[in-house]
Design a protein around this motif. Structure first.
Motif: not given
Length: 282
Positions: A249-256, A265
């Protein structure tokens, strides 16, 4: 009279597939689909593969044979049915060794957990961990309290690999109690593993992860139990366990949603990685 009593005792040792589903609280949607799947499986035809799936020496080959046998297997439910059939048959082996039912059920709940993890990641109830669960089926991996313990080797001697399930109570006291129970378990049921070394290969041992956390964190407390033998800085499996998405998964799309997710992230967005590490318990 004695023969009648013996037959009842033998019957009590059996665990039917769908009774196991109930005990491990398998998802209702999965159980409903399994009823139709099982109708089309003639288990006696697969007797050889099922027997070998419960022996760690032959299980990998048997697993591949079953995959080829079923071919196109929607969500791998035929493989799941075969695995659950083996798990149900294992119940008598647990009884013969006098291993408590609680450990049997907790160990076999891996199927429910893995299917739940797959659903969280993909939105589908599917069985994607057949390449792993033959460890439970061959009775070389057990859930004891918070953690799982797998019979393995270290420096060519018997050893115990520690695994951290996704639903583990990771508080230090729970980890300590699980480790204590594992020692007693070995003494009672597998004395050949008494006093052997404990190892762990996990992203939770990563030094880069530890550097993000306070000394009081449960992860840091767990890390301090081990001496690191090696690190794998390129390992990205932590993304699946921490964020519940594919490692690609694109790290920019990872939840926070949690502070740890936000910290990890940030590391990824800066072009670095968390990786994993292998250690031996002190």
């Amino acid at each position: 009279m004695l023969q009648w009593f013996y037959l009842i005792r033998q019957e009590e040792k059996k665990m039917e597939l769908f009774e196991l589903c109930r005990k491990i609280q398998l998802q209702k949607e999965v159980v409903s689909r399994l009823y139709d799947v099982v109708k089309n499986i003639h288990f006696p035809v697969l007797a050889d593969q099922l027997d070998r799936l419960t022996d760690i020496r032959t299980a990998p080959e048997a697993y591949e044979e079953l995959k080829n046998y079923f071919g196109e297997d929607p969500d791998n439910l035929s493989l799941l049915a075969c695995s659950l059939e083996c798990a149900a048959r294992d119940y008598e082996k647990y009884r013969q060794k006098h291993i408590p039912d609680e450990i049997y059920v907790d160990t076999m709940k891996c199927f429910t957990r893995f299917i739940g993890e797959c659903y969280a990641e993909t939105g589908r109830y599917a069985f994607d961990r057949g390449w792993w669960t033959y460890r439970q089926l061959s009775m070389t991996l057990f859930r004891i309290g918070a953690l799982e313990y797998e019979w393995t080797r270290y420096e060519n001697k018997p050893a115990i690999a520690v695994h951290i399930p996704s639903d583990a109570d990771f508080r230090d006291a729970s980890v300590e109690e699980s480790l204590r129970q594992s020692v007693e378990f070995c003494k009672k049921y597998y004395p050949e593993y008494t006093g052997c070394r404990y190892t762990c290969d996990s992203w939770l041992l990563s030094p880069k992860l530890g550097a993000l956390l306070d000394e009081s964190s449960n992860i840091r407390k767990f890390q301090r139990r081990f001496d690191l033998i090696s690190t794998n800085p390129d390992d990205r499996e932590f993304i699946q366990w921490l964020f519940h998405v594919s490692a690609e998964t694109d790290c920019r799309k990872l939840k926070e949603d949690t502070s740890l997710q936000r910290k990890v992230k940030k590391v990824l967005l800066e072009g670095d990685n968390i990786g994993s590490a292998y250690g031996v318990m002190r």
